[in-house]
Design an enzyme around this catalytic site. Structure first.
Site, PDB file in Angstrom:
ATOM      1  N   ASP A 106      42.550  44.223  46.112  1.00  0.00           N
ATOM      2  CA  ASP A 106      41.264  43.031  45.456  1.00  0.00           C
ATOM      3  C   ASP A 106      40.050  43.551  43.961  1.00  0.00           C
ATOM      4  OD1 ASP A 106      41.834  42.487  48.414  1.00  0.00           O
ATOM      5  OD2 ASP A 106      40.019  41.267  48.344  1.00  0.00           O
TER       6      ASP A 106
ATOM      7  N   LYS B  63      38.985  34.824  45.200  1.00  0.00           N
ATOM      8  CA  LYS B  63      37.547  35.548  46.107  1.00  0.00           C
ATOM      9  C   LYS B  63      36.267  34.843  45.627  1.00  0.00           C
ATOM     10  CE  LYS B  63      37.070  40.043  48.194  1.00  0.00           C
ATOM     11  NZ  LYS B  63      36.756  41.375  48.106  1.00  0.00           N
TER      12      LYS B  63
ATOM     13  N   LYS C 243      40.195  33.942  49.456  1.00  0.00           N
ATOM     14  CA  LYS C 243      39.232  34.471  50.181  1.00  0.00           C
ATOM     15  C   LYS C 243      37.643  34.012  50.289  1.00  0.00           C
ATOM     16  CE  LYS C 243      38.373  39.420  51.420  1.00  0.00           C
ATOM     17  NZ  LYS C 243      38.865  40.521  51.193  1.00  0.00           N
TER      18      LYS C 243
END
Length: 223
Positions: free
Chosen positions: A92, A158, A188
């Site tokens: 991430d 995300k 996400k």
């Protein structure tokens, strides 16, 4: 109709997360064990903590360029690569939010592409700090960054690190991001999701993965 999921179905969409700077190796190991008990998708930790999480048998996600995104692209790439070498299956990464606010989408795309090239076999999620972008630059900036992530080979976009003062995930941001990537990438939602209702609202808006630190409480709230 609102999403209705079983406890197991919701857990399978969760990255069970511990990214606090004061986290100890023992605490990370305990969170990884809890992740295994809860049946989540991954356990998400700092890159220096990957080795303390892999014992539990749950796939490990690690962050890169976290939380500011102001690291040099080469350093983000190396951090991601070292995390994968230690056993992480997912990365991430945080984009340079300032570049996005300034409209330099080419720089954002290149930053993501550098990390992608360093970890070609890992799932790559791109943290865009949606609350900050919406506040400082508007909806089109968020759309453009999501599409830059797609161009650069990301697997997910995300919402948030959970550390930015502008805030975490919102239903509006998730819906905008999901529309921008049109099902070609995952979305996400992460940051400030503390109840089952909030988690389900994010899924209804288009999220396909959730980042939660209080996973057990959210799952218990399903009733």
């Amino acid at each position: 109709m609102p999403t209705r999921l079983t406890r197991g179905q919701l857990a399978a969409l969760v990255d069970h997360t511990l990214l606090k700077p004061e986290a100890t190796a023992a605490k990370v190991a305990a969170v990884a064990d809890e992740a295994a008990q809860l049946g989540v998708c991954t356990v998400c930790v700092s890159p220096s903590m990957v080795s303390h999480a892999i014992h539990a048998g749950v796939p490990v996600a690690a962050v890169a360029g976290f939380p500011s995104g102001k690291h040099l692209s080469g350093l983000k790439a190396r951090e991601a690569a070292q995390a994968v070498e230690a056993g992480a299956a997912e990365i991430d990464m945080v984009i340079d939010i300032g570049a996005a606010v300034a409209g330099d989408i080419d720089a954002v795309r290149a930053d993501i592409a550098t990390v992608r090239a360093a970890v070609p076999d890992a799932v790559l999620k791109v943290i865009v700090e949606s609350a900050a972008l919406l506040t400082l630059a508007g909806e089109q900036a968020l759309v453009d960054v999501c599409r830059a992530g797609e161009d650069a080979g990301a697997d997910f976009v995300k919402t948030s690190t959970g550390f930015h003062p502008a805030g975490g995930a919102s239903v509006a941001a998730v819906a905008l991001m999901a529309d921008a990537v049109g099902g070609r990438l995952g979305v996400k939602a992460s940051g400030g999701i503390r109840t089952a209702d909030a988690a389900l609202a994010m899924l209804d808006a288009g999220a396909t993965r959730l980042g939660l630190s209080g996973t057990r409480a959210v799952l218990d709230g399903l009733g």
